[in-house]
Design a protein around this motif. Structure first.
Motif, PDB file in Angstrom:
ATOM      1  N   GLN A 160      24.932  69.645 -33.216  1.00  0.00           N
ATOM      2  CA  GLN A 160      24.487  68.251 -33.291  1.00  0.00           C
ATOM      3  C   GLN A 160      25.643  67.311 -33.623  1.00  0.00           C
ATOM      4  OE1 GLN A 160      21.410  67.658 -36.179  1.00  0.00           O
ATOM      5  NE2 GLN A 160      21.261  65.446 -35.829  1.00  0.00           N
ATOM      6  N   GLN A 161      26.488  67.706 -34.558  1.00  0.00           N
ATOM      7  CA  GLN A 161      27.613  66.843 -34.910  1.00  0.00           C
ATOM      8  C   GLN A 161      28.633  66.736 -33.779  1.00  0.00           C
ATOM      9  OE1 GLN A 161      29.000  66.705 -39.105  1.00  0.00           O
ATOM     10  NE2 GLN A 161      27.877  68.612 -39.347  1.00  0.00           N
ATOM     11  N   CYS A 162      28.836  67.833 -33.061  1.00  0.00           N
ATOM     12  CA  CYS A 162      29.742  67.773 -31.909  1.00  0.00           C
ATOM     13  C   CYS A 162      29.211  66.814 -30.848  1.00  0.00           C
ATOM     14  CB  CYS A 162      29.926  69.164 -31.320  1.00  0.00           C
ATOM     15  SG  CYS A 162      30.883  70.280 -32.367  1.00  0.00           S
ATOM     16  N   GLU A 163      27.909  66.829 -30.622  1.00  0.00           N
ATOM     17  CA  GLU A 163      27.304  65.909 -29.662  1.00  0.00           C
ATOM     18  C   GLU A 163      27.489  64.460 -30.116  1.00  0.00           C
ATOM     19  OE1 GLU A 163      26.008  66.154 -26.768  1.00  0.00           O
ATOM     20  OE2 GLU A 163      25.939  68.323 -26.512  1.00  0.00           O
ATOM     21  N   GLU A 164      27.319  64.213 -31.403  1.00  0.00           N
ATOM     22  CA  GLU A 164      27.487  62.851 -31.914  1.00  0.00           C
ATOM     23  C   GLU A 164      28.929  62.377 -31.751  1.00  0.00           C
ATOM     24  OE1 GLU A 164      26.173  62.825 -35.906  1.00  0.00           O
ATOM     25  OE2 GLU A 164      24.039  63.064 -35.426  1.00  0.00           O
ATOM     26  N   ILE A 165      29.880  63.269 -32.012  1.00  0.00           N
ATOM     27  CA  ILE A 165      31.285  62.871 -31.867  1.00  0.00           C
ATOM     28  C   ILE A 165      31.622  62.589 -30.409  1.00  0.00           C
ATOM     29  CG2 ILE A 165      33.667  63.649 -32.147  1.00  0.00           C
ATOM     30  CD1 ILE A 165      32.798  65.210 -34.597  1.00  0.00           C
ATOM     31  N   LEU A 166      31.154  63.453 -29.508  1.00  0.00           N
ATOM     32  CA  LEU A 166      31.464  63.268 -28.086  1.00  0.00           C
ATOM     33  C   LEU A 166      30.779  62.030 -27.513  1.00  0.00           C
ATOM     34  CD1 LEU A 166      31.267  66.988 -26.900  1.00  0.00           C
ATOM     35  CD2 LEU A 166      33.310  65.563 -27.030  1.00  0.00           C
ATOM     36  N   ASN A 167      29.568  61.735 -27.989  1.00  0.00           N
ATOM     37  CA  ASN A 167      28.834  60.573 -27.473  1.00  0.00           C
ATOM     38  C   ASN A 167      29.199  59.286 -28.201  1.00  0.00           C
ATOM     39  OD1 ASN A 167      27.480  62.286 -25.720  1.00  0.00           O
ATOM     40  ND2 ASN A 167      25.800  62.641 -27.155  1.00  0.00           N
ATOM     41  N   GLY A 168      29.848  59.396 -29.337  1.00  0.00           N
ATOM     42  CA  GLY A 168      30.229  58.208 -30.087  1.00  0.00           C
ATOM     43  C   GLY A 168      29.086  57.511 -30.788  1.00  0.00           C
ATOM     44  N   LYS A 169      27.964  58.204 -31.024  1.00  0.00           N
ATOM     45  CA  LYS A 169      26.819  57.560 -31.653  1.00  0.00           C
ATOM     46  C   LYS A 169      27.088  57.201 -33.112  1.00  0.00           C
ATOM     47  CE  LYS A 169      23.367  59.900 -28.781  1.00  0.00           C
ATOM     48  NZ  LYS A 169      22.189  60.803 -28.800  1.00  0.00           N
ATOM     49  N   PHE A 170      27.916  57.980 -33.779  1.00  0.00           N
ATOM     50  CA  PHE A 170      28.159  57.776 -35.204  1.00  0.00           C
ATOM     51  C   PHE A 170      28.915  56.490 -35.489  1.00  0.00           C
ATOM     52  CE2 PHE A 170      31.770  59.908 -33.405  1.00  0.00           C
ATOM     53  CZ  PHE A 170      32.857  59.324 -34.015  1.00  0.00           C
ATOM     54  N   GLN A 171      29.624  55.928 -34.486  1.00  0.00           N
ATOM     55  CA  GLN A 171      30.444  54.747 -34.725  1.00  0.00           C
ATOM     56  C   GLN A 171      29.617  53.510 -35.043  1.00  0.00           C
ATOM     57  OE1 GLN A 171      33.072  54.365 -31.378  1.00  0.00           O
ATOM     58  NE2 GLN A 171      34.271  56.176 -31.928  1.00  0.00           N
ATOM     59  N   SER A 172      28.340  53.523 -34.690  1.00  0.00           N
ATOM     60  CA  SER A 172      27.468  52.395 -35.011  1.00  0.00           C
ATOM     61  C   SER A 172      26.820  52.527 -36.381  1.00  0.00           C
ATOM     62  CB  SER A 172      26.370  52.260 -33.947  1.00  0.00           C
ATOM     63  OG  SER A 172      25.596  53.453 -33.876  1.00  0.00           O
ATOM     64  N   ASP A 173      27.025  53.654 -37.041  1.00  0.00           N
ATOM     65  CA  ASP A 173      26.436  53.883 -38.360  1.00  0.00           C
ATOM     66  C   ASP A 173      27.402  53.401 -39.431  1.00  0.00           C
ATOM     67  OD1 ASP A 173      25.057  54.697 -40.548  1.00  0.00           O
ATOM     68  OD2 ASP A 173      25.070  56.841 -40.093  1.00  0.00           O
ATOM     69  N   THR A 174      26.969  52.418 -40.223  1.00  0.00           N
ATOM     70  CA  THR A 174      27.834  51.834 -41.245  1.00  0.00           C
ATOM     71  C   THR A 174      27.999  52.721 -42.468  1.00  0.00           C
ATOM     72  OG1 THR A 174      25.928  50.669 -42.186  1.00  0.00           O
ATOM     73  CG2 THR A 174      27.254  49.488 -40.541  1.00  0.00           C
ATOM     74  N   HIS A 175      27.186  53.764 -42.602  1.00  0.00           N
ATOM     75  CA  HIS A 175      27.244  54.622 -43.778  1.00  0.00           C
ATOM     76  C   HIS A 175      28.163  55.833 -43.588  1.00  0.00           C
ATOM     77  CE1 HIS A 175      23.988  52.402 -45.684  1.00  0.00           C
ATOM     78  NE2 HIS A 175      23.326  52.473 -44.551  1.00  0.00           N
ATOM     79  N   VAL A 176      28.779  55.958 -42.422  1.00  0.00           N
ATOM     80  CA  VAL A 176      29.615  57.128 -42.165  1.00  0.00           C
ATOM     81  C   VAL A 176      30.807  57.158 -43.111  1.00  0.00           C
ATOM     82  CG1 VAL A 176      31.115  58.237 -40.471  1.00  0.00           C
ATOM     83  CG2 VAL A 176      28.886  57.374 -39.769  1.00  0.00           C
ATOM     84  N   LEU A 177      31.502  56.031 -43.221  1.00  0.00           N
ATOM     85  CA  LEU A 177      32.665  55.967 -44.101  1.00  0.00           C
ATOM     86  C   LEU A 177      32.270  55.949 -45.565  1.00  0.00           C
ATOM     87  CD1 LEU A 177      35.165  53.480 -42.418  1.00  0.00           C
ATOM     88  CD2 LEU A 177      35.635  55.813 -43.099  1.00  0.00           C
TER      89      LEU A 177
END
Length: 370
Positions: free
Chosen positions: A331-348
């Motif tokens: 699941q995390q690999c899919e998120e990194i490849l699709n770039g979905k996590f970049q819109s989440d402000t809580h990642v950092l």
């Protein structure tokens, strides 16, 4: 005797952990210091590890509380005479003075005890670090300095950092890989806390951390790797160059391929997602072909993040990780490849907390060999 030694150290450690006043801890630390000195530090590491059980927080100045205007009591309603009013007022002022004096004395006494304890502990640590009296104790020294780094006097910080660099760069050292990670935690705890007062170029420590990521650390050391990513890369992202950021992302993914525990892989992927959100325009280069741009090949075996040509690397490791059996890794690999996590402000904001949470979960599924 091994059993007796472990029982004694466990008893002393619990005693230090449960002590609240500090006086008993001071006596124990004095006794252990005399023991270390009389035996010329020829003791087992567990003897020095009892210091890690101390609960000494950062000593900060007491903030002055705002004085609130007290409302005048209504003496007329109480029908008190002038003499009774004066006595009542003097009694209130005396009680207030005694209360403040008792609290101040109690805080000052605790701070004084803490200072004496810390001075004795650092006396042992610095003596072992500089004189190298017992190399078996060096990992314990590094772990202790990492825990109490926020209490180190600024006068000793320059010498400590220089001593650490010599120890880390030396071929004949008594430090294992976990102890080296503790050294770096101590250094960047000092640098991040005293950025204005200490002027030391941290770039050489970045190269040391980069070199420690390959060969791959053990799964038991991933918690320290997560903390170092937070302290060295995320907390200081404004000081990171483009090449350094790309190089660490690439090497961390290469390291992930060698990890055996799926929870360790998930924890590092959480931190990689945070690194990719720092500068998306820069990290987009890692999704291109390996010989793009200048055509210079990425030097994976060069232990210098600035000059390994990381701008020409690609994240092919994500394709391999997508074939693992663990659903969280996929699941995390899919998120990194699709770039979905970049819109989440809580990642950092919560990356370290989420990564350490992965490490604390039960892990029955191991990654298959790649």
């Amino acid at each position: 005797d091994l059993a007796v030694r472990e029982e004694c150290c466990s008893c002393i450690a619990s005693l230090l952990h449960d002590d609240r006043a500090g006086e008993l801890s001071l006596e124990v630390v004095r006794f252990v210091t005399r023991l270390l000195k009389t035996r010329s530090y020829a003791v087992e590491p567990c003897v020095l590890n009892v210091f890690l059980s101390l609960n000494i927080r950062e000593i900060s100045p007491i903030e002055e509380k705002k004085i609130e205007k007290a409302t005048k009591p209504d003496y007329r309603a109480q029908k008190l005479s002038r003499r009774d009013r004066r006595q009542h007022k003097e009694k209130q002022e005396l009680n207030k003075l005694l209360e403040n004096k008792t609290l101040a004395n109690r805080q000052e006494h605790r701070i004084k005890i803490n200072r004496q304890i810390v001075e004795l502990i650092f006396l042992n640590y610095f003596r072992l670090l500089k004189r190298r009296l017992n190399l078996r104790l060096m990992p314990s020294v590094c772990e202790g300095l990492a825990k109490f780094a926020n209490l180190i006097n600024i006068e000793y910080m320059d010498d400590l950092i220089a001593c650490y660099y010599d120890e880390l760069s030396s071929e004949k050292t008594g430090l294992n890989q976990r102890a080296k990670f503790h050294c770096l935690i101590t250094v960047f705890s000092i640098l991040n806390r005293q950025q204005v007062l200490i002027h030391i170029d941290p770039q050489r420590f970045y190269a040391l951390f980069y070199s420690l990521l390959l060969p791959c650390p053990s799964d038991t050391d991933i918690d320290l790797v997560v903390k170092l990513i937070q302290m060295m890369l995320l907390d200081r992202y404004k000081q990171l160059s483009k090449n350094k950021l790309l190089a660490f992302v690439k090497r961390l993914l290469t390291m992930v391929l060698h990890l055996q525990s799926s929870k360790s892989v998930s924890a590092i992927l959480v931190m990689i997602k945070a690194l990719l959100t720092i500068s998306p325009l820069v990290t987009e280069q890692l999704y291109d072909n390996e010989f793009s741009g200048s055509g210079i090949r990425y030097l994976w075996d060069l232990d210098d993040p600035e000059y390994c040509n990381s701008q020409n690397a690609t994240l092919y490791e994500l394709i391999l990780l997508k074939k693992t059996s663990d659903k969280h890794v996929r699941q995390q690999c899919e998120e990194i490849l699709n770039g979905k996590f970049q819109s989440d402000t809580h990642v950092l904001r919560s990356c370290q907390q989420n990564a350490l949470a992965y490490l604390q979960t039960a892990d029955n599924n191991q990654l298959p060999e790649k």
